[in-house]
Enzyme design. Sequence first.
Site, PDB file in Angstrom:
ATOM      1  N   TYR A 155       0.837  -1.205   0.000  1.00  0.00           N
ATOM      2  CA  TYR A 155       0.000   0.000   0.000  1.00  0.00           C
ATOM      3  C   TYR A 155       0.874   1.258   0.000  1.00  0.00           C
ATOM      4  O   TYR A 155       0.633   2.201  -0.765  1.00  0.00           O
ATOM      5  CB  TYR A 155      -0.893  -0.066   1.237  1.00  0.00           C
ATOM      6  CG  TYR A 155      -1.831   1.093   1.438  1.00  0.00           C
ATOM      7  CD1 TYR A 155      -2.953   1.255   0.627  1.00  0.00           C
ATOM      8  CD2 TYR A 155      -1.619   2.012   2.465  1.00  0.00           C
ATOM      9  CE1 TYR A 155      -3.837   2.323   0.842  1.00  0.00           C
ATOM     10  CE2 TYR A 155      -2.493   3.062   2.682  1.00  0.00           C
ATOM     11  CZ  TYR A 155      -3.601   3.211   1.863  1.00  0.00           C
ATOM     12  OH  TYR A 155      -4.470   4.260   2.078  1.00  0.00           O
ATOM     13  N   LYS A 159       0.935   4.089  -2.818  1.00  0.00           N
ATOM     14  CA  LYS A 159       0.566   5.476  -2.507  1.00  0.00           C
ATOM     15  C   LYS A 159       1.748   6.428  -2.729  1.00  0.00           C
ATOM     16  O   LYS A 159       1.549   7.593  -3.090  1.00  0.00           O
ATOM     17  CB  LYS A 159       0.049   5.582  -1.070  1.00  0.00           C
ATOM     18  CG  LYS A 159      -1.333   4.941  -0.860  1.00  0.00           C
ATOM     19  CD  LYS A 159      -2.397   5.529  -1.765  1.00  0.00           C
ATOM     20  CE  LYS A 159      -3.806   5.361  -1.215  1.00  0.00           C
ATOM     21  NZ  LYS A 159      -4.839   5.774  -2.199  1.00  0.00           N
TER      22      LYS A 159
HETATM   23  N1  LIG Z   1      -9.790   6.073   5.586  1.00  0.00           N
HETATM   24  C1  LIG Z   1      -8.573   6.554   5.790  1.00  0.00           C
HETATM   25  O1  LIG Z   1      -8.205   6.941   6.920  1.00  0.00           O
HETATM   26  C2  LIG Z   1      -7.614   6.680   4.663  1.00  0.00           C
HETATM   27  C3  LIG Z   1      -6.298   7.068   4.959  1.00  0.00           C
HETATM   28  C4  LIG Z   1      -5.403   7.262   3.921  1.00  0.00           C
HETATM   29  C5  LIG Z   1      -5.816   7.072   2.612  1.00  0.00           C
HETATM   30  N2  LIG Z   1      -7.092   6.648   2.364  1.00  0.00           N
HETATM   31  C6  LIG Z   1      -7.469   6.454   0.965  1.00  0.00           C
HETATM   32  O2  LIG Z   1      -8.737   7.042   0.732  1.00  0.00           O
HETATM   33  C7  LIG Z   1      -9.384   6.340  -0.337  1.00  0.00           C
HETATM   34  C8  LIG Z   1     -10.786   5.972   0.088  1.00  0.00           C
HETATM   35  O3  LIG Z   1     -10.697   5.070   1.173  1.00  0.00           O
HETATM   36  P1  LIG Z   1     -11.868   4.807   2.232  1.00  0.00           P
HETATM   37  O4  LIG Z   1     -11.261   4.950   3.555  1.00  0.00           O
HETATM   38  O5  LIG Z   1     -13.077   5.579   1.879  1.00  0.00           O
HETATM   39  O6  LIG Z   1     -12.066   3.236   1.986  1.00  0.00           O
HETATM   40  P2  LIG Z   1     -13.312   2.316   1.617  1.00  0.00           P
HETATM   41  O7  LIG Z   1     -12.790   0.935   1.653  1.00  0.00           O
HETATM   42  O8  LIG Z   1     -14.491   2.673   2.458  1.00  0.00           O
HETATM   43  O9  LIG Z   1     -13.644   2.751   0.107  1.00  0.00           O
HETATM   44  C9  LIG Z   1     -12.874   2.346  -0.991  1.00  0.00           C
HETATM   45  C10 LIG Z   1     -13.783   2.309  -2.215  1.00  0.00           C
HETATM   46  O10 LIG Z   1     -13.002   1.933  -3.360  1.00  0.00           O
HETATM   47  C11 LIG Z   1     -13.735   0.965  -4.102  1.00  0.00           C
HETATM   48  N3  LIG Z   1     -12.852   0.132  -4.911  1.00  0.00           N
HETATM   49  C12 LIG Z   1     -11.924  -0.750  -4.474  1.00  0.00           C
HETATM   50  N4  LIG Z   1     -11.341  -1.359  -5.516  1.00  0.00           N
HETATM   51  C13 LIG Z   1     -11.904  -0.840  -6.639  1.00  0.00           C
HETATM   52  C14 LIG Z   1     -11.709  -1.078  -8.014  1.00  0.00           C
HETATM   53  N5  LIG Z   1     -10.831  -1.986  -8.462  1.00  0.00           N
HETATM   54  N6  LIG Z   1     -12.451  -0.365  -8.900  1.00  0.00           N
HETATM   55  C15 LIG Z   1     -13.359   0.538  -8.464  1.00  0.00           C
HETATM   56  N7  LIG Z   1     -13.582   0.811  -7.173  1.00  0.00           N
HETATM   57  C16 LIG Z   1     -12.858   0.120  -6.261  1.00  0.00           C
HETATM   58  C17 LIG Z   1     -14.459   0.150  -3.028  1.00  0.00           C
HETATM   59  O11 LIG Z   1     -15.524  -0.592  -3.593  1.00  0.00           O
HETATM   60  C18 LIG Z   1     -14.900   1.265  -2.080  1.00  0.00           C
HETATM   61  O12 LIG Z   1     -16.125   1.832  -2.506  1.00  0.00           O
HETATM   62  C19 LIG Z   1      -8.485   5.147  -0.662  1.00  0.00           C
HETATM   63  O13 LIG Z   1      -7.671   5.446  -1.771  1.00  0.00           O
HETATM   64  C20 LIG Z   1      -7.632   5.005   0.588  1.00  0.00           C
HETATM   65  O14 LIG Z   1      -6.416   4.369   0.326  1.00  0.00           O
HETATM   66  C21 LIG Z   1      -7.992   6.446   3.360  1.00  0.00           C
END
Ligand SMILES: NC(=O)c1ccc[n+]([C@@H]2O[C@H](COP(=O)([O-])OP(=O)(O)OC[C@H]3O[C@@H](n4cnc5c(N)ncnc54)[C@H](O)[C@@H]3O)[C@@H](O)[C@H]2O)c1
Length: 246
Positions: A155, A159
């Site tokens: 990851y 990223k």
């Molecule tokens: N939540 C956090 O604290 C956090 C921290 C750092 C980065 N992020 C990043 O934020 C973004 C959103 O994360 P989140 O926390 O809302 O997670 P989440 O798991 O709730 O949402 C991720 C979404 O991406 C979709 N997805 C996954 N693989 C896919 C694919 N191949 N094609 C299309 N859609 C796909 C999933 O179905 C889901 O709707 C991500 O890129 C994550 O890495 C989140």
Amino acid sequence: MATTTHDFTGRTVIVTGAGRGIGLALARYFHAAGAVVWLVGRDAEAIKQAAHDLDGARIARADVTRSPDVERVVLDVVADTGRVDVLINNAGVLRDRVLWKLTDEDWETVQAVHLGGTFRFMRACVPHFRAQGRGRVVNVTSYAGLHGNVGQAAYAAAKAGVIGLTKTAAKELVRFGTTVNAISPVAETRMITSLSERAGDQLRSLIPAGRFAPPEDICAAAGFLASDEAHYVTGVVLPVDGGMSI
Ligand SMILES: NC(=O)c1ccc[n+]([C@@H]2O[C@H](COP(=O)([O-])OP(=O)(O)OC[C@H]3O[C@@H](n4cnc5c(N)ncnc54)[C@H](O)[C@@H]3O)[C@@H](O)[C@H]2O)c1
């Protein structure tokens, strides 16, 4: 309804991974700001549900790891409103294991979604940004991509790759009136609630603000970077993380 600062009336916005979490909050934010929002996701039912109370929002089922899916979505978007103004590359997955336990499949899936998906959507949108002389890209990166994190080698690499891609695309696209930036969020979504209690507590202890924000709190930063007003801001990574990356 989400509170918004910038006006996106007449703009078309693509949000990937919009079925839940940060992506859904972003879709709601841009919808409330007047945009035609395309909610893109892998799970058709989830994006349909996500869009059900967003009048006029469009949905598109697509797996960001598949170029034909991505190219079809961008063609559909442009056929619909004649333009694509903002691309938010948000879709993400986790395959958390220490480096020596990562399988090839873990590694490849994580790179294909985060880094590959971001690349594919940007590549498909660039001809339209060039023709319009304007575009905005907001990529979602992570603390792990900036600083590394135990158990997140795949990851963090993906990223960090998103950051390199963002900075290079920012340099390449600025001459087409297009900015490319990234946010590094921390928000209480399934990505966080799926962690063990111990891992969640450990993560929270790294946040000076002492708490995880709701996903809605991430949106203003993306809204700013996607706005007309931010036309001179490009290639930055903006942490929206309660001070975690200080
Ligand atoms: N939540 C956090 O604290 C956090 C921290 C750092 C980065 N992020 C990043 O934020 C973004 C959103 O994360 P989140 O926390 O809302 O997670 P989440 O798991 O709730 O949402 C991720 C979404 O991406 C979709 N997805 C996954 N693989 C896919 C694919 N191949 N094609 C299309 N859609 C796909 C999933 O179905 C889901 O709707 C991500 O890129 C994550 O890495 C989140």
